[in-house]
Scaffold this motif. Structure first.
Motif, PDB file in Angstrom:
ATOM      1  N   CYS A 171       0.842  -1.189   0.000  1.00 34.24           N
ATOM      2  CA  CYS A 171       0.000   0.000   0.000  1.00 34.24           C
ATOM      3  C   CYS A 171       0.884   1.248   0.000  1.00 34.24           C
ATOM      4  O   CYS A 171       1.630   1.478   0.959  1.00 34.24           O
ATOM      5  N   ASN A 228       0.818   4.467   2.145  1.00 36.15           N
ATOM      6  CA  ASN A 228       0.245   3.488   3.060  1.00 36.15           C
ATOM      7  C   ASN A 228      -0.865   4.119   3.898  1.00 36.15           C
ATOM      8  O   ASN A 228      -0.748   5.247   4.358  1.00 36.15           O
ATOM      9  N   ASP A 252      -1.310  -1.001  -4.106  1.00 38.33           N
ATOM     10  CA  ASP A 252      -2.495  -0.178  -3.895  1.00 38.33           C
ATOM     11  C   ASP A 252      -2.107   1.290  -4.023  1.00 38.33           C
ATOM     12  O   ASP A 252      -1.473   1.868  -3.139  1.00 38.33           O
TER      13      ASP A 252
END
Length: 370
Positions: free
Chosen positions: A164, A167, A193
């Motif tokens: 991520c 994040n 992500d």
């Protein structure tokens, strides 16, 4: 009583950010007076062009939406700098794509790697398919990924690795070189992500033509201001997307959603302005919170910031309650794995509301100190 799967009986409900209605119902505060800094939304609203497009398509609501999304994928590909056959579009934001990835790749007993504290929906989704989470490490103190912990967690059972960046909830980035190290160390799918990539002003789209085990996860819910319409998209190899598309719900992206996305992508001025203002407000919040005694705040590359409350005299539950009584919604981060009860996350609002939030936050901190 109907007998459900064992995993459902043992399941914890996903914890979203609080809504204005909850605060209105609990404290009697008018919804218009509530400051919502808990859900990482675009506080300036959707593009005017998108709003107009949605209003004009109301006459089409008796018709099924277009299912292949070819024109939509073409526009997204232009925006993302990829080929059209490297794009998949989903309803329910990027979360629908997580579910489809799990359905496509996971057999019972397979493993997936996450690096807590991070977005909890990865684990929430994949455990439903009896996949086993394996935990790598995000170093909260330095706000960086412990790359070796990811590499050490890889086994022959690893099917998916989640990275991520920025994040959530810490706002830190994973470097391009570190992502490459992980991608080259495995044939598992590496899901990067990038839901908040516009705020970071960097991305990893160049990996798609070099590696076939990378999928970039994105959404129109953040800088694009379409959280209420729930549209996400993924970027990956055509071969992988062809398999994923076999089980993707056919009509999950509604007519209003498609029209709004197309109109937003055509509104380049809106996207640039939303990005610029978001970054400005993020930096304002960072500097303002940093100046308050008893609070530590992490630099962020997203539209939210993590606040350390250890020296504030409050737990996250206590300070979020104190703020809600004053009409302010922030995120208690206790539900994030590997964060204790002394962290909260704040997301940006418009500048006048951010100024008001800082004044209220100072009052709350001073109240406990005195």
């Amino acid at each position: 009583m109907v007998k459900t799967r064992a995993v459902i009986d043992e399941y914890d409900t996903y914890v979203p950010g609080r809504s204005k209605k909850e605060i209105t119902d609990k404290y009697g505060i008018d919804a218009d007076d509530i400051l919502k800094l808990g859900s990482n939304e675009n506080p300036w609203g959707a593009s005017k062009k998108a709003q107009k497009a949605v209003a004009e398509c109301a006459i089409e609501m008796n018709r099924y939406p277009e299912s292949n999304h070819e024109y939509l994928k073409e526009k997204i590909a232009q925006y993302a700098g990829v080929r059209q056959n490297q794009v998949i579009v989903t309803g329910d934001g990027a979360d629908e794509l997580l579910d489809i990835i799990a359905k496509t790749l996971i057999s019972e007993g397979d493993e997936f790697i996450v690096h807590p504290p991070t977005y909890t929906y990865y684990e929430y989704t994949f455990k439903l398919y009896n996949a086993k989470p394996v935990y790598a490490r995000w170093d909260v103190e330095t706000n960086t990924l412990d790359v070796d912990s990811v590499l050490d967690a890889i086994t022959d059972k690893t099917k998916v690795i989640f990275l991520c960046t920025p994040n959530n909830p810490t706002g830190g980035l994973i470097s391009h070189d570190d992502i490459v190290r992980i991608v080259e160390a495995t044939d598992a799918l590496v899901v990067v992500d990038e839901a908040y990539w516009e705020f970071a002003e960097v991305n990893n789209v160049d990996l798609l033509d070099k590696y076939d085990n990378v999928l970039l996860l994105r959404t129109f819910s953040k800088v694009m201001g379409l959280a209420g319409l729930r549209v996400g998209y993924g970027l990956a190899s055509p071969e992988l997307l062809e398999k994923i598309s076999r089980i993707k719900p056919v009509f999950s992206v509604t007519v209003p959603s498609q029209k709004a996305v197309l109109a937003t992508l055509d509104d380049k001025e809106y996207i640039e302005e939303s990005t610029r203002k978001s970054i400005e407000e993020r930096e304002y919040l960072y500097e303002s919170v940093k100046a308050i005694d008893g609070l530590d705040i992490y630099a962020s590359k997203s539209n939210y910031l993590l606040v350390d409350l250890h020296d504030s005299g409050y737990t996250a539950a206590e300070i979020t309650e104190a703020l809600m009584k004053r009409g302010v919604i922030v995120r208690d981060c206790t539900s994030f794995r590997d964060l204790d009860e002394y962290y909260m996350r704040i997301s940006i609002e418009t500048h006048p509301k951010n100024e008001r939030f800082i004044e209220i936050l100072k009052e709350v901190i001073d109240e406990r100190r005195n």
